[in-house]
Design a protein around this motif. Structure first.
Motif, PDB file in Angstrom:
ATOM      1  N   ILE A 150     -86.977 -21.470 128.891  1.00  0.00           N
ATOM      2  CA  ILE A 150     -88.193 -22.180 129.296  1.00  0.00           C
ATOM      3  C   ILE A 150     -87.939 -23.688 129.324  1.00  0.00           C
ATOM      4  CG2 ILE A 150     -90.447 -22.909 128.366  1.00  0.00           C
ATOM      5  CD1 ILE A 150     -90.792 -20.530 130.032  1.00  0.00           C
ATOM      6  N   LEU A 151     -87.208 -24.179 128.341  1.00  0.00           N
ATOM      7  CA  LEU A 151     -86.908 -25.616 128.269  1.00  0.00           C
ATOM      8  C   LEU A 151     -86.110 -26.059 129.488  1.00  0.00           C
ATOM      9  CD1 LEU A 151     -87.511 -27.970 126.457  1.00  0.00           C
ATOM     10  CD2 LEU A 151     -85.433 -27.493 125.163  1.00  0.00           C
ATOM     11  N   GLU A 152     -85.184 -25.218 129.902  1.00  0.00           N
ATOM     12  CA  GLU A 152     -84.378 -25.505 131.094  1.00  0.00           C
ATOM     13  C   GLU A 152     -85.257 -25.530 132.342  1.00  0.00           C
ATOM     14  OE1 GLU A 152     -80.712 -23.329 133.419  1.00  0.00           O
ATOM     15  OE2 GLU A 152     -80.799 -23.107 131.239  1.00  0.00           O
ATOM     16  N   MET A 153     -86.175 -24.559 132.439  1.00  0.00           N
ATOM     17  CA  MET A 153     -87.107 -24.532 133.574  1.00  0.00           C
ATOM     18  C   MET A 153     -88.030 -25.741 133.564  1.00  0.00           C
ATOM     19  SD  MET A 153     -88.261 -20.494 133.589  1.00  0.00           S
ATOM     20  CE  MET A 153     -89.585 -20.753 134.777  1.00  0.00           C
ATOM     21  N   LEU A 154     -88.473 -26.147 132.370  1.00  0.00           N
ATOM     22  CA  LEU A 154     -89.363 -27.308 132.242  1.00  0.00           C
ATOM     23  C   LEU A 154     -88.683 -28.594 132.709  1.00  0.00           C
ATOM     24  CD1 LEU A 154     -91.256 -26.734 128.862  1.00  0.00           C
ATOM     25  CD2 LEU A 154     -92.311 -27.129 131.093  1.00  0.00           C
ATOM     26  N   ARG A 155     -87.407 -28.732 132.379  1.00  0.00           N
ATOM     27  CA  ARG A 155     -86.664 -29.936 132.795  1.00  0.00           C
ATOM     28  C   ARG A 155     -86.571 -30.011 134.322  1.00  0.00           C
ATOM     29  NH1 ARG A 155     -82.616 -29.149 127.844  1.00  0.00           N
ATOM     30  NH2 ARG A 155     -83.476 -30.736 126.436  1.00  0.00           N
ATOM     31  N   GLU A 156     -86.293 -28.861 134.939  1.00  0.00           N
ATOM     32  CA  GLU A 156     -86.233 -28.814 136.410  1.00  0.00           C
ATOM     33  C   GLU A 156     -87.600 -29.122 137.007  1.00  0.00           C
ATOM     34  OE1 GLU A 156     -85.282 -25.669 140.060  1.00  0.00           O
ATOM     35  OE2 GLU A 156     -85.215 -24.978 137.970  1.00  0.00           O
ATOM     36  N   TYR A 157     -88.650 -28.502 136.420  1.00  0.00           N
ATOM     37  CA  TYR A 157     -90.011 -28.724 136.897  1.00  0.00           C
ATOM     38  C   TYR A 157     -90.406 -30.197 136.775  1.00  0.00           C
ATOM     39  CZ  TYR A 157     -95.090 -29.074 136.469  1.00  0.00           C
ATOM     40  OH  TYR A 157     -96.398 -29.480 136.598  1.00  0.00           O
TER      41      TYR A 157
END
Length: 347
Positions: free
Chosen positions: A242-249
């Motif tokens: 989720i943290l990885e997705m949040l950074r991209e988002y």
């Protein structure tokens, strides 16, 4: 075509709920009414509670739903007391409407003369007679108890006010395979991110929409949920994925005030639009169940339990006051049930 209509309170707003089995002709007619909306949460079409709409749907006109002058004064006192105690806006509206319904029933009777017997009569001659739900009856009881305990000195004995038995309804839970299909249904990064956050952190939809970028602590891998239900802060763990997705988002969408913003920068994403995102996902993956956003939270809790997480930790993660609320997930967990061998297999 059978239909029924009744006044409801939806998100702190007075509305008229129109109930009918799915029918394209009726849906088209409802949509023509100004500000007609569909509620995924209540699964009902609802329209503004106006005199015109009441007459249109054969509901008692507003002019005939005005309580006595004494009752109006008391309802206002009750409202001011709840405000001073910082009750939420939706609770204030719900309780005042519930008390108003009760006092309207006894419009010709002095409030000081109302007794416990009158509460029983109201339950039988109004709530049960009109086939109103046990949850609505509970709202009325909560409002009556609080009002007579704090505002009015009468003959009522608050602790003896009868309360209906609650139906033991199990939470709705999806399988991990169904969750995966739903979360991967959207190509839109923001849409995918919002649904993933609700499931991965066990959030209520309101908690998701209130999130701000500063509430994400990437160093400690947690999200801070400020002023959640019951005016409590709590933290939830963030998975590395989720943290990885949040950074991209964050890099692509660049949110400012809120983590998930609508078309207007600095304004939170609309709750109805969020419900629509889920509905579109269900259509894409051909899931026919009446899934709501809260099902994702229920599924998070159940999947944690099935993976061996202690109930006490799940209670903290969900922000439940009572462990009894969390224990309901033990009734929908299939981990132990699946290991039971049916006697049919030995026949």
């Amino acid at each position: 075509m059978k239909w029924s209509a009744k006044p409801i309170v939806h998100k702190g707003e007075k509305r008229i709920g129109v109930y009918f089995e799915k029918n394209t002709e009726l849906i088209a007619r409802i949509k023509q009414i100004e500000d007609a909306r569909w509620s995924q949460q209540k699964t009902v079409w609802h329209i503004p509670d106006t005199e015109e709409n009441r007459i249109r749907f054969k509901i008692t006109p507003l002019s005939q739903t005005i309580p006595s002058e004494e009752a109006q004064v008391q309802i206002e006192k009750f409202k001011q007391w709840m405000r001073s105690k910082r009750y939420s806006k939706s609770t204030i509206v719900t309780y005042c409407e519930a008390l108003k319904s009760f006092l309207l029933f006894y419009r010709e009777k002095a409030i000081a003369a109302i007794t416990n017997e009158d509460v029983i009569i109201y339950n039988n001659d109004y709530i049960l007679k009109n086939n109103l739900s046990a949850s609505y009856q509970n709202q009325i009881v909560n409002a009556i108890k609080l009002y007579f305990k704090t505002i009015q000195d009468t003959k009522i004995e608050v602790d003896k006010i009868p309360r209906p038995k609650r139906a033991k309804v199990l939470p709705n839970v999806l399988s991990k395979e169904e969750i995966k299909l739903i979360l991967n249904a959207h190509n839109n990064l923001k849409h995918k991110m919002m649904l993933s956050m609700i499931y991965s952190c066990g959030l209520r939809s309101g908690e998701l929409l209130a999130l701000q970028p500063v509430h994400i602590d990437s160093k400690r891998n947690i999200v801070l949920l400020k002023n959640s239900k019951g005016k409590k802060d709590r933290i939830a763990p963030l998975s590395p994925k989720i943290l990885e997705m949040l950074r991209e988002y964050y890099t692509i969408c660049k949110p400012t005030t809120y983590l998930f913003e609508g078309q207007t920068k600095g304004q939170p994403y609309d709750s109805r639009s969020l419900q629509l995102i889920l509905k579109q996902a269900l259509t894409k993956v051909n899931i026919k169940k009446p899934v709501t956003l809260h099902w994702l939270r229920h599924s998070y809790a159940t999947h944690l339990l099935e993976s061996g997480t202690d109930l006490r930790y799940i209670q903290e993660l969900l922000g439940h006051n009572s462990s009894k609320t969390t224990e309901i997930y033990t009734h929908v967990s299939t981990k132990s049930i699946q290991q039971i061998k049916s006697p049919f297999d030995d026949l």
